[in-house]
Design an enzyme around this catalytic site. Structure first.
Site, PDB file in Angstrom:
ATOM      1  N   CYS A   1       0.868  -1.200   0.004  1.00 56.26           N
ATOM      2  CA  CYS A   1       0.016  -0.083  -0.003  1.00 56.26           C
ATOM      3  C   CYS A   1       0.886   1.212  -0.124  1.00 56.26           C
ATOM      4  CB  CYS A   1      -0.853  -0.013   1.172  1.00 56.26           C
ATOM      5  SG  CYS A   1      -1.985   1.321   1.074  1.00 56.26           S
TER       6      CYS A   1
ATOM      7  N   HIS B   1      -2.216  -5.014 -10.450  1.00 55.94           N
ATOM      8  CA  HIS B   1      -2.538  -3.781 -11.120  1.00 55.94           C
ATOM      9  C   HIS B   1      -3.096  -4.039 -12.688  1.00 55.94           C
ATOM     10  CE1 HIS B   1      -1.991  -1.246  -7.545  1.00 55.94           C
ATOM     11  NE2 HIS B   1      -0.913  -1.975  -7.277  1.00 55.94           N
TER      12      HIS B   1
ATOM     13  N   GLU C   1     -10.116   0.301  -6.475  1.00 59.25           N
ATOM     14  CA  GLU C   1      -8.985  -0.607  -5.792  1.00 59.25           C
ATOM     15  C   GLU C   1      -9.799  -2.104  -5.376  1.00 59.25           C
ATOM     16  OE1 GLU C   1      -6.777   0.488  -2.556  1.00 59.25           O
ATOM     17  OE2 GLU C   1      -6.563   2.699  -3.227  1.00 59.25           O
ATOM     18  N   ARG C   2      -8.882  -2.806  -5.597  1.00 55.46           N
ATOM     19  CA  ARG C   2      -9.384  -4.205  -5.132  1.00 55.46           C
ATOM     20  C   ARG C   2      -9.846  -4.233  -3.514  1.00 55.46           C
ATOM     21  NH1 ARG C   2      -4.868  -8.999  -4.676  1.00 55.46           N
ATOM     22  NH2 ARG C   2      -3.964  -7.394  -3.568  1.00 55.46           N
TER      23      ARG C   2
ATOM     24  N   CYS D   1      -4.301   6.031  -4.972  1.00 54.24           N
ATOM     25  CA  CYS D   1      -3.451   4.572  -4.645  1.00 54.24           C
ATOM     26  C   CYS D   1      -1.962   4.648  -5.040  1.00 54.24           C
ATOM     27  CB  CYS D   1      -4.319   3.691  -5.683  1.00 54.24           C
ATOM     28  SG  CYS D   1      -3.413   1.889  -5.618  1.00 54.24           S
TER      29      CYS D   1
ATOM     30  N   GLY E   1      -0.600   2.147  -7.329  1.00 60.14           N
ATOM     31  CA  GLY E   1      -1.578   2.246  -8.607  1.00 60.14           C
ATOM     32  C   GLY E   1      -0.886   3.221  -9.461  1.00 60.14           C
TER      33      GLY E   1
HETATM   34  N1  LIG Z   1      -6.492  -2.415  -2.571  1.00 59.72           N
HETATM   35  C1  LIG Z   1      -4.934  -2.655  -2.626  1.00 59.72           C
HETATM   36  C2  LIG Z   1      -4.294  -2.448  -1.521  1.00 59.72           C
HETATM   37  C3  LIG Z   1      -4.116  -0.493  -0.930  1.00 59.72           C
HETATM   38  C4  LIG Z   1      -3.205  -0.068  -1.949  1.00 59.72           C
HETATM   39  C5  LIG Z   1      -3.429   1.442  -2.296  1.00 59.72           C
HETATM   40  N2  LIG Z   1      -4.314   1.989  -1.294  1.00 59.72           N
HETATM   41  C6  LIG Z   1      -2.331   2.097  -2.074  1.00 59.72           C
HETATM   42  O1  LIG Z   1      -2.118   3.110  -1.854  1.00 59.72           O
HETATM   43  O2  LIG Z   1      -1.034   1.552  -2.759  1.00 59.72           O
HETATM   44  C7  LIG Z   1      -4.917  -3.995  -2.905  1.00 59.72           C
HETATM   45  O3  LIG Z   1      -5.651  -4.718  -2.358  1.00 59.72           O
HETATM   46  O4  LIG Z   1      -3.711  -4.637  -3.498  1.00 59.72           O
END
Ligand SMILES: N[C@H](CCC[C@H](N)C(=O)O)C(=O)O
Length: 284
Positions: free
Chosen positions: A69, A165, A214-215, A223, A226
Site C-alpha cells: 500500500c 494492477h 481498488e481491489r 492509490c 497504482g
Molecule cells: N487495494 C490494494 C491495497 C491498497 C493499495 C493502495 N491504497 C495504495 O496506496 O497502494 C490491494 O488490495 O492490493
C-alpha cells in the site's frame, strides 16, 4: 491518517495488543464503515519486524489483506519517525510484497510531512501479477469486451508492485467507466487474486491523469502502488520515459513517480497526514 485522501485507521502494534489473527478482517470492515465505525479505506497495522525496521500489514475495507500500500507506506513512515521507533530519517519497512526503503522529509516544524519510498522493482512476469494466460512476459493484453462492459474493446497492461494492477489507457479519466469496468476487471477470472484497476490518460511526457478502482476498497481518492503501476505501464507502452520524474494527478492530489533505469527501482514521493488519534471500542 491519509495519503492524498486514501485514508486508513492505523493501529500501533508497538503499544496496543493486536486482536487475534482471525478477527482482523472483520475489524477492518468494522472500523472502515463510515456509519457504524470510523470511516476509512481500510485498516493498517504498524508492527515490530525481524526483517526490517518496522512491518506494515494492510487490510482493505472488505477485510481482504493486501501485500502492499503506497499511501500506507508514507503514513507508516511518518508515524514511526515521529514516534521515534526509528533512529534515522531513512529506514526499512517489511510488507507482504517485500521490504521497501523509506526516507522522510521534515517541514520547518520538524514534522515528517513528505516521504519518498523506494518501492523496489516492479514485477512484470504473468505469474507474479498473478494473471492467468499463456506466455511469461507481459505485453499489452486485450480483455474481451462483453455486453456488460458497454461492448467496447479495452486494452490494459498488468503490473505488480507486490500487489496486482491492471492499467487501462483512456482518452479522458473524467469519462472513464470506473464504477462499471472497475469491479468487473477487479473480479475477472483472469486474475486469480483479483486486481486493482487504474484508468490513466497521458497529459504530456511528464504528467498522467489517474483514477482508480481498488481491489477490496472500490473507488478511492488515491492509490500509491497504482500510481507506480501507471508509470510502469506508460513507460512499457512508450508514452513516457524511464528516469523522468512523472507527476501523477490523482483525485486526492499529486504523486511524483520515477522508474530508475540504474537499478530498475520505482521511487514514489508524496505527502502523509495525521488526521486524528483516538480510542475505538471493539464490539463485544
Ligand atoms: N487495494 C490494494 C491495497 C491498497 C493499495 C493502495 N491504497 C495504495 O496506496 O497502494 C490491494 O488490495 O492490493
Amino acid at each position: 491518517m491519509q495519503g492524498l485522501g486514501n485514508s486508513y485507521i492505523y493501529v500501533d502494534g508497538f503499544k496496543e495488543n493486536i486482536p487475534n489473527e482471525e478477527s482482523l478482517p472483520n475489524l477492518a470492515t468494522e472500523v472502515a464503515n463510515l456509519h457504524t465505525g470510523i470511516g476509512s479505506d481500510g485498516l493498517i497495522l504498524i508492527l515490530p519486524s525481524n526483517l526490517a525496521d518496522v512491518r506494515m500489514r494492510v487490510f482493505n475495507s472488505d477485510g481482504s489483506e493486501a501485500k502492499n500500500c503506497g499511501n500506507g507506506l508514507r503514513c507508516v513512515s511518518k508515524y514511526v519517525f515521529e514516534h521515534q521507533y526509528v533512529e534515522h530519517k531513512h529506514f526499512s519497512i517489511e510488507t507482504l510484497g517485500g521490504i521497501v526503503e523509506s526516507l522522510v522529509h521534515l517541514d520547518e516544524d520538524g514534522a515528517a510531512s513528505e516521504v519518498t519510498v523506494d518501492m523496489g522493482v516492479p514485477r512484470l512476469k504473468r505469474k507474479d501479477v498473478p494473471m492467468h494466460g499463456e506466455g511469461d512476459e507481459l505485453e499489452e493484453h486485450v480483455i474481451d469486451a462483453t455486453e456488460h462492459i458497454d461492448g467496447v474493446d479495452y486494452t490494459f497492461t498488468a503490473v505488480s508492485m507486490g500487489n496486482p494492477h491492471a492499467v487501462f489507457f483512456v482518452d479522458s479519466v473524467g469519462e472513464a467507466s470506473v464504477e462499471t469496468v472497475g469491479p468487473l476487471v477487479e473480479q475477472a477470472a483472469l486474475f486469480p487474486e483479483g486486481t486493482n484497476v487504474e484508468f490513466i490518460s497521458i497529459k504530456n511526457g511528464t504528467e498522467i491523469d489517474f483514477a482508480v478502482w481498488e481491489r477490496g476498497s472500490g473507488m478511492t481518492q488515491a492509490c500509491g502502488t497504482g500510481a507506480c503501476a501507471a508509470v510502469i505501464a506508460a513507460v512499457l507502452n512508450k508514452k513516457v520515459k524511464k528516469d523522468e520524474a512523472i507527476v501523477v494527478h490523482l483525485s486526492g492530489g499529486d504523486l511524483t513517480i520515477r522508474w530508475s533505469s540504474k537499478d530498475d527501482h520505482v521511487w514514489m514521493k508524496g505527502p502523509a497526514v495525521t488526521v486524528c488519534t483516538g480510542t475505538y471500542m471493539i464490539d463485544g
